[in-house]
Design a protein around this motif. Structure first.
Motif, PDB file in Angstrom:
ATOM      1  N   LEU A   1      32.606  38.139  41.438  1.00  0.00           N
ATOM      2  CA  LEU A   1      31.832  38.474  40.251  1.00  0.00           C
ATOM      3  C   LEU A   1      31.132  39.822  40.400  1.00  0.00           C
ATOM      4  CD1 LEU A   1      30.934  37.538  37.447  1.00  0.00           C
ATOM      5  CD2 LEU A   1      28.994  36.409  38.535  1.00  0.00           C
ATOM      6  N   CYS A   2      30.623  40.118  41.582  1.00  0.00           N
ATOM      7  CA  CYS A   2      29.933  41.395  41.788  1.00  0.00           C
ATOM      8  C   CYS A   2      30.883  42.571  41.562  1.00  0.00           C
ATOM      9  CB  CYS A   2      29.279  41.460  43.161  1.00  0.00           C
ATOM     10  SG  CYS A   2      30.434  41.339  44.542  1.00  0.00           S
ATOM     11  N   GLU A   3      32.144  42.425  41.930  1.00  0.00           N
ATOM     12  CA  GLU A   3      33.118  43.498  41.706  1.00  0.00           C
ATOM     13  C   GLU A   3      33.423  43.641  40.217  1.00  0.00           C
ATOM     14  OE1 GLU A   3      37.704  44.588  42.869  1.00  0.00           O
ATOM     15  OE2 GLU A   3      36.551  43.361  44.266  1.00  0.00           O
ATOM     16  N   ALA A   4      33.557  42.527  39.518  1.00  0.00           N
ATOM     17  CA  ALA A   4      33.795  42.579  38.068  1.00  0.00           C
ATOM     18  C   ALA A   4      32.634  43.277  37.371  1.00  0.00           C
ATOM     19  CB  ALA A   4      33.981  41.167  37.518  1.00  0.00           C
ATOM     20  N   MET A   5      31.422  42.945  37.768  1.00  0.00           N
ATOM     21  CA  MET A   5      30.253  43.583  37.165  1.00  0.00           C
ATOM     22  C   MET A   5      30.187  45.073  37.518  1.00  0.00           C
ATOM     23  SD  MET A   5      28.828  41.379  35.283  1.00  0.00           S
ATOM     24  CE  MET A   5      29.837  39.948  34.988  1.00  0.00           C
ATOM     25  N   ALA A   6      30.633  45.441  38.722  1.00  0.00           N
ATOM     26  CA  ALA A   6      30.668  46.855  39.115  1.00  0.00           C
ATOM     27  C   ALA A   6      31.669  47.618  38.248  1.00  0.00           C
ATOM     28  CB  ALA A   6      31.024  46.988  40.592  1.00  0.00           C
ATOM     29  N   TRP A   7      32.832  47.021  37.962  1.00  0.00           N
ATOM     30  CA  TRP A   7      33.798  47.669  37.080  1.00  0.00           C
ATOM     31  C   TRP A   7      33.217  47.850  35.682  1.00  0.00           C
ATOM     32  CZ3 TRP A   7      37.597  50.487  38.480  1.00  0.00           C
ATOM     33  CH2 TRP A   7      38.317  50.215  39.633  1.00  0.00           C
ATOM     34  N   LEU A   8      32.514  46.831  35.196  1.00  0.00           N
ATOM     35  CA  LEU A   8      31.888  46.940  33.878  1.00  0.00           C
ATOM     36  C   LEU A   8      30.839  48.054  33.866  1.00  0.00           C
ATOM     37  CD1 LEU A   8      31.550  43.133  33.158  1.00  0.00           C
ATOM     38  CD2 LEU A   8      32.991  44.755  31.905  1.00  0.00           C
ATOM     39  N   ASP A   9      30.044  48.111  34.888  1.00  0.00           N
ATOM     40  CA  ASP A   9      29.034  49.166  34.999  1.00  0.00           C
ATOM     41  C   ASP A   9      29.705  50.537  35.025  1.00  0.00           C
ATOM     42  OD1 ASP A   9      26.219  50.021  35.436  1.00  0.00           O
ATOM     43  OD2 ASP A   9      27.049  50.715  37.359  1.00  0.00           O
ATOM     44  N   HIS A  10      30.787  50.649  35.762  1.00  0.00           N
ATOM     45  CA  HIS A  10      31.548  51.902  35.838  1.00  0.00           C
ATOM     46  C   HIS A  10      32.053  52.323  34.456  1.00  0.00           C
ATOM     47  CE1 HIS A  10      35.187  54.371  36.570  1.00  0.00           C
ATOM     48  NE2 HIS A  10      34.428  54.887  37.538  1.00  0.00           N
ATOM     49  N   ASP A  11      32.388  51.343  33.624  1.00  0.00           N
ATOM     50  CA  ASP A  11      32.881  51.617  32.266  1.00  0.00           C
ATOM     51  C   ASP A  11      31.741  51.821  31.266  1.00  0.00           C
ATOM     52  OD1 ASP A  11      35.486  51.506  33.145  1.00  0.00           O
ATOM     53  OD2 ASP A  11      35.838  49.467  32.450  1.00  0.00           O
ATOM     54  N   GLY A  12      30.515  51.786  31.734  1.00  0.00           N
ATOM     55  CA  GLY A  12      29.370  52.026  30.855  1.00  0.00           C
ATOM     56  C   GLY A  12      28.845  50.804  30.125  1.00  0.00           C
ATOM     57  N   VAL A  13      29.287  49.630  30.536  1.00  0.00           N
ATOM     58  CA  VAL A  13      28.813  48.388  29.931  1.00  0.00           C
ATOM     59  C   VAL A  13      27.539  47.977  30.655  1.00  0.00           C
ATOM     60  CG1 VAL A  13      29.366  45.976  29.471  1.00  0.00           C
ATOM     61  CG2 VAL A  13      31.172  47.707  29.389  1.00  0.00           C
TER      62      VAL A  13
END
Length: 84
Positions: A69-81
């Motif tokens: 989950l932490c990696e999924a959230m990091a990808w979202l953060d990277h995309d500006g979410v």
């Protein structure tokens, strides 16, 4: 925690297992449910393999099998979410 909730564990049981407050677990689950459409849209755009899921539980199970989950959230953060 998310896996237990998806598997059908109650909020109280999940909170007890993780030594968290009931209200905290409920708040986290509600947050994820309300943000699901936006979060899943962005993750499906990046990871096609999780794009073929039918509902909330199936999506998050597929996502968690692919990455933590932490990696999924990091990808979202990277995309500006915005994520907590």
């Amino acid at each position: 925690m998310l896996l237990l909730l998806i598997a059908g564990a109650s909020l109280r049981r999940t909170a007890t297992i993780f030594a968290l407050g009931y209200h905290t677990v409920r708040r986290w689950r509600r947050w994820l449910e309300t943000k699901h459409e936006n979060l899943s849209f962005h993750l499906r755009s990046r990871f096609a393999s999780i794009g073929r899921t039918a509902d909330f539980a199936a999506f998050w199970l597929a996502c968690l099998q692919l990455m933590p989950l932490c990696e999924a959230m990091a990808w979202l953060d990277h995309d500006g979410v915005a994520v907590p």
